[in-house]
Design an enzyme around this catalytic site. Structure first.
Site, PDB file in Angstrom:
ATOM      1  N   HIS A   1       0.834  -1.207   0.000  1.00  0.00           N
ATOM      2  CA  HIS A   1       0.000   0.000   0.000  1.00  0.00           C
ATOM      3  C   HIS A   1       0.867   1.255   0.000  1.00  0.00           C
ATOM      4  O   HIS A   1       0.506   2.265  -0.612  1.00  0.00           O
ATOM      5  CB  HIS A   1      -0.925  -0.002   1.222  1.00  0.00           C
ATOM      6  CG  HIS A   1      -1.923   1.107   1.185  1.00  0.00           C
ATOM      7  ND1 HIS A   1      -3.007   1.095   0.339  1.00  0.00           N
ATOM      8  CD2 HIS A   1      -1.993   2.279   1.858  1.00  0.00           C
ATOM      9  CE1 HIS A   1      -3.712   2.202   0.511  1.00  0.00           C
ATOM     10  NE2 HIS A   1      -3.115   2.932   1.420  1.00  0.00           N
TER      11      HIS A   1
ATOM     12  N   CYS B   1       1.130  -9.243 -21.031  1.00  0.00           N
ATOM     13  CA  CYS B   1       1.144  -8.551 -19.735  1.00  0.00           C
ATOM     14  C   CYS B   1       2.185  -9.199 -18.839  1.00  0.00           C
ATOM     15  O   CYS B   1       2.424 -10.399 -18.904  1.00  0.00           O
ATOM     16  CB  CYS B   1      -0.244  -8.568 -19.081  1.00  0.00           C
ATOM     17  SG  CYS B   1      -0.768 -10.158 -18.451  1.00  0.00           S
TER      18      CYS B   1
ATOM     19  N   GLU C   1       0.125 -18.874 -20.155  1.00  0.00           N
ATOM     20  CA  GLU C   1       1.151 -18.687 -19.115  1.00  0.00           C
ATOM     21  C   GLU C   1       1.790 -19.987 -18.668  1.00  0.00           C
ATOM     22  O   GLU C   1       2.610 -19.983 -17.743  1.00  0.00           O
ATOM     23  CB  GLU C   1       0.549 -17.947 -17.916  1.00  0.00           C
ATOM     24  CG  GLU C   1      -0.728 -18.556 -17.382  1.00  0.00           C
ATOM     25  CD  GLU C   1      -1.422 -17.665 -16.351  1.00  0.00           C
ATOM     26  OE1 GLU C   1      -0.764 -16.777 -15.778  1.00  0.00           O
ATOM     27  OE2 GLU C   1      -2.627 -17.883 -16.119  1.00  0.00           O
TER      28      GLU C   1
ATOM     29  N   ASP D   1       4.344 -15.777 -15.120  1.00  0.00           N
ATOM     30  CA  ASP D   1       4.213 -17.209 -14.886  1.00  0.00           C
ATOM     31  C   ASP D   1       4.811 -18.030 -16.024  1.00  0.00           C
ATOM     32  O   ASP D   1       5.319 -19.130 -15.795  1.00  0.00           O
ATOM     33  CB  ASP D   1       2.741 -17.586 -14.691  1.00  0.00           C
ATOM     34  CG  ASP D   1       2.296 -17.432 -13.239  1.00  0.00           C
ATOM     35  OD1 ASP D   1       3.175 -17.396 -12.363  1.00  0.00           O
ATOM     36  OD2 ASP D   1       1.088 -17.338 -12.981  1.00  0.00           O
TER      37      ASP D   1
END
Length: 782
Positions: free
Chosen positions: A397, A710, A639, A663
């Site tokens: 965060h 991605c 992936e 991955d």
């Protein structure tokens, strides 16, 4: 030696140079190792490296294999002298098969180089400024081949990239030696009882010697200044806390819980006012957890077992923290910090402590073991120069908010808290992930230059936000964002994202007491779609299971959860849960351009099973007169190697492919990217990885289907050009990197990119590919 064998040796040499750079301890050792290796592999009698002195006019021999050892470090020449100086002076390669006859030849008695006939000199550059020369010489007359010259040129680029940083580190080490010497002299003086000795100025600087540390670069930019160490009282007194009667402990807990909720509401409001409601959404998630019956009942159960309220909270929070920490997905793993934050607030309320805002009169760099959401909510952001933590990474965060606020940040700096003190000042480089503690003047000057370069670069990138991502010859590229929270929408749009290539749907499930129903999911997906009006939002279906546990969902114990019951396998077996998510996506689809993406697909049967379920849900919604987009597109993530191998079969079943490189690399190389012991095997440049990407791209292109990519690989400018050359026209990446990738795309033609990809795909090793791409990046100024 034939041309082919020399080229093969060149590629092996580039790979080994990369290894030497990684494993050498300092600049001198690196240079010594390089000249020894190059001389051996090139079959040359001499390989030498000369570096420019600070005056920019004097070259000094820094390393050599073949010249007299006594000459190293002693031989100097002006750039106007000799063949080596000529390489700097004309900023180009100097090659001759009869050096003594060249008009610029200069003989140095100390080197005994009259024996050498052939000469090849290649200049080293740092940001187009010469920093030295690498020289190869042979006794016999020899014409250097284009392959040999290309290899030495690429090695020159590699050396250039390490010289500046190594000089900075050597400067730090030298200062450490000086401090150690003066400290020893002081001890001698004390031992002899002599007064005076070390000057007062140096005495005051003891304990402030320069050194550097490295972590994860999570928010770009530079800052320099004094620090504020954010301390937390780790001695909360829980272990020594007296246990009161159960009824009293339950009452204490309920009161503390209400106080923590009120404080959380305050934080949510403050962040919403400072940034946006989306950025404040994390605190709404905290409230949901504090209202979760399962969370509360677990604490009460411990109290009923004669635990104090504080100890009960600590036990339950620890359980959740461990559950999150074991998750494979780094984004979800970082949510353990949210549980720690919630527990800290409740325990503080139990102890009667009110968390006050950290106050400092002047701007400071915040240093902490970890920065929790409540810390970011209560601090005065106007006085934060930067953030450095020992824990955390790009998914924490603190990282998310630092990016939103434009605050430079480096997280995950190992050993930080043991080595830092309140008297230190630091330079923080949020672009490279380095921090320099108590920097000397040479480092300060260098980073002032980098700060100017960064500011100029940022202004350039800001000017690109509304420009299209297209090559110089007009090939249009789509750059989309990876998101996981509502707060990511604002960051994505600010960086010019053209929609969402990957929306991770896991987090809303992780913060709830039970599976969200279709209406709850519809509400969330609608907000995301409305945030990207006119652009596609690709929603990945639930990727849980194995190590991604939910407190309200039972999982079988598995020996290898990374390859176990997870992702689409869970969705297909828990069809009721899957149907609710598909219904939520379909119901929201009328509010934007939604597409559905399936993770971890390995077979045609899985895709067909999903299509059957999707059709059933569509029929159900139609009967209930619930509107949805009947033409919603369905795609898969490629992936795992199985999907690569049957891409030609899978492409017939879906509307698009998305290559998930994180991955794909991990499974292709059998290397866990989060395991430091095998991290070196997690290699995006391995030929097996690049050829897998190329194969999948070709299959999709031939079938006239969209293919996107991605993953972290797409966030590097040179990688983006390589992937563009392999046929990728759609990228999805972390939003702050979008302007940088757009700039890279706009500086090349599609033909250039294709040639770069063709060259890389012909190479046999990742070291050679990496060296080649470093050279490409330098030539393009990336």
């Amino acid at each position: 030696m034939g041309e082919d064998s020399r080229e093969t040796l060149g590629l092996r040499t580039l790979e080994d140079i990369s290894g030497l750079i990684l494993h050498s301890h300092d600049l001198q050792e690196t240079l010594d190792n390089i000249v020894n290796l190059v001389a051996k592999r090139m079959g040359s009698d001499v390989c030498s490296i000369y570096l420019l002195e600070d005056d920019g006019e004097t070259l000094r021999l820094k390393a050599s294999k073949g010249l007299s050892k006594g000459s190293v470090g002693k031989i100097t020449m002006k750039t106007s002298e000799g063949l080596t100086g000529l390489a700097v002076e004309q900023r180009g390669i100097v090659a001759t098969d009869n050096a003594p006859l060249h008009p610029r030849y200069k003989y140095f008695r100390e080197t005994k180089e009259e024996k050498f006939q052939s000469f090849l000199g290649v200049p080293l550059f740092e940001r187009k400024t010469p920093v030295g020369v690498i020289v190869v010489q042979t006794r016999e007359s020899r014409v250097f081949t284009p392959a040999e010259i290309s290899t030495i040129s690429t090695i020159a680029y590699q050396i250039s990239s390490i010289v500046i940083n190594a000089k900075l580190l050597d400067s730090i080490h030298q200062k450490e030696k000086e401090r150690a010497f003066f400290a020893l002299e002081l001890e001698k003086i004390k031992a002899t009882g002599v007064k005076g000795g070390v000057p007062a100025e140096r005495e005051r600087k003891r304990g402030k010697q320069p050194f550097s540390l490295a972590g994860a670069a999570v928010s770009p930019g530079f800052s320099w200044g004094k620090i504020y160490i954010l301390n937390r009282d780790t001695k909360d007194g829980i272990e020594l806390e007296r246990t009161r009667p159960r009824q009293e402990e339950r009452k204490r807990f309920q009161i503390a819980l209400e106080k923590a909720k009120i404080q959380t509401l305050y934080m949510e409001k403050r962040v919403a006012e400072m940034l946006s409601k989306e950025d404040a959404a994390i605190f709404h998630s905290h409230l949901m957890i504090m209202e979760d019956r399962s969370f509360i009942s677990r604490i009460v159960e411990f109290i009923e077992s004669d635990y104090s309220a504080g100890r009960a909270v600590k036990e339950v929070v620890s359980y959740y923290v461990q559950a999150f920490s074991k998750m494979e997905d780094p984004y979800l793993r970082e949510r353990s910090a949210d549980m720690e934050d919630i527990g800290r607030r409740i325990i503080a309320a139990l102890n009667g402590n009110t968390q006050s805002q950290a106050r400092f009169r002047e701007k400071r760099i915040i240093v902490a073991d970890d920065i929790l959401p409540s810390d970011m909510a209560t601090m005065d952001h106007e006085k934060i120069l930067g953030i450095v933590t020992e824990k955390g990474n790009v998914n924490s965060h603190a990282a998310i908010m630092a990016k939103s606020l434009g605050i430079p940040a480096v997280l995950g700096v190992d050993g930080l808290m043991k080595r830092i003190s309140p008297r230190n000042e630091i330079i923080l480089d949020g672009t490279s992930g380095h921090i320099y503690i108590n920097p000397d003047n040479s480092i300060k000057v260098e980073y002032e230059r980098l700060q100017r370069d960064f500011s100029l670069k940022r202004r350039e990138l800001e000017g690109l936000r509304d420009l299209p991502a297209e090559t110089r010859d007009g090939t249009r590229i789509r750059l989309r964002a990876n998101i996981g929270l509502l707060s990511d929408v604002k960051v994505a749009l600010a960086n010019g994202a053209e929609g969402v290539g990957l929306y991770r749907t896991e987090f809303p499930y992780m913060t709830r007491k039970s599976f969200p129903n279709r209406v709850e999911q519809y509400s969330l997906y609608r907000k995301i779609l409305e945030g990207f009006q006119g652009h596609t939002v690709t929603i990945r279906t639930l990727d849980i299971g194995g190590d991604k546990g939910l407190s309200y969902f039972a999982y079988p114990k598995e020996d290898n959860p990374f390859m176990g019951w997870r992702s689409i396998r869970v969705s297909l077996e828990e069809e009721g849960i899957f149907r609710e998510q598909l219904a939520g996506i379909l119901m929201a689809s009328t509010f934007g351009k939604a597409t559905i993406m399936l993770p971890m697909i390995s077979s045609v049967d899985e895709v067909r099973a999903v299509k059957r379920i999707l059709k059933d849900v569509q029929d159900e919604l139609q009967r209930d007169e619930k509107p949805f987009d009947p033409e919603i597109r369905l795609g898969i993530m490629v992936e795992i190697p199985a999907a690569v191998q049957i891409a030609d079969l899978l492409v017939k079943e879906v509307d698009f492919f998305s290559i998930g490189t994180n991955d794909l690399i991990q499974y292709t190389m059998a290397a866990d990217r989060n395991n430091p012991r095998v991290k070196k095997y997690y290699d995006p440049y391995h030929p097996a990885v690049l050829h897998s990407i190329k194969h999948v791209t070709d299959v999709a292109t031939q079938a006239h289907k969209q293919v996107s990519l991605c993953g972290e690989m797409a966030a590097d400018p040179v990688n983006a050009i390589l992937l563009l050359g392999m046929g990728i026209r759609d990228f999805s990446l972390s939003a702050p990197y979008i302007p940088l990738i757009k700039q890279a795309i706009r500086c090349v033609t599609s033909a250039q990119a294709q040639k770069i990809a063709e060259n890389a795909l012909q190479m046999e090793s990742s070291g050679a590919i990496r060296g080649y791409l470093e050279k490409v990046g330098s030539e393009l100024g990336l």
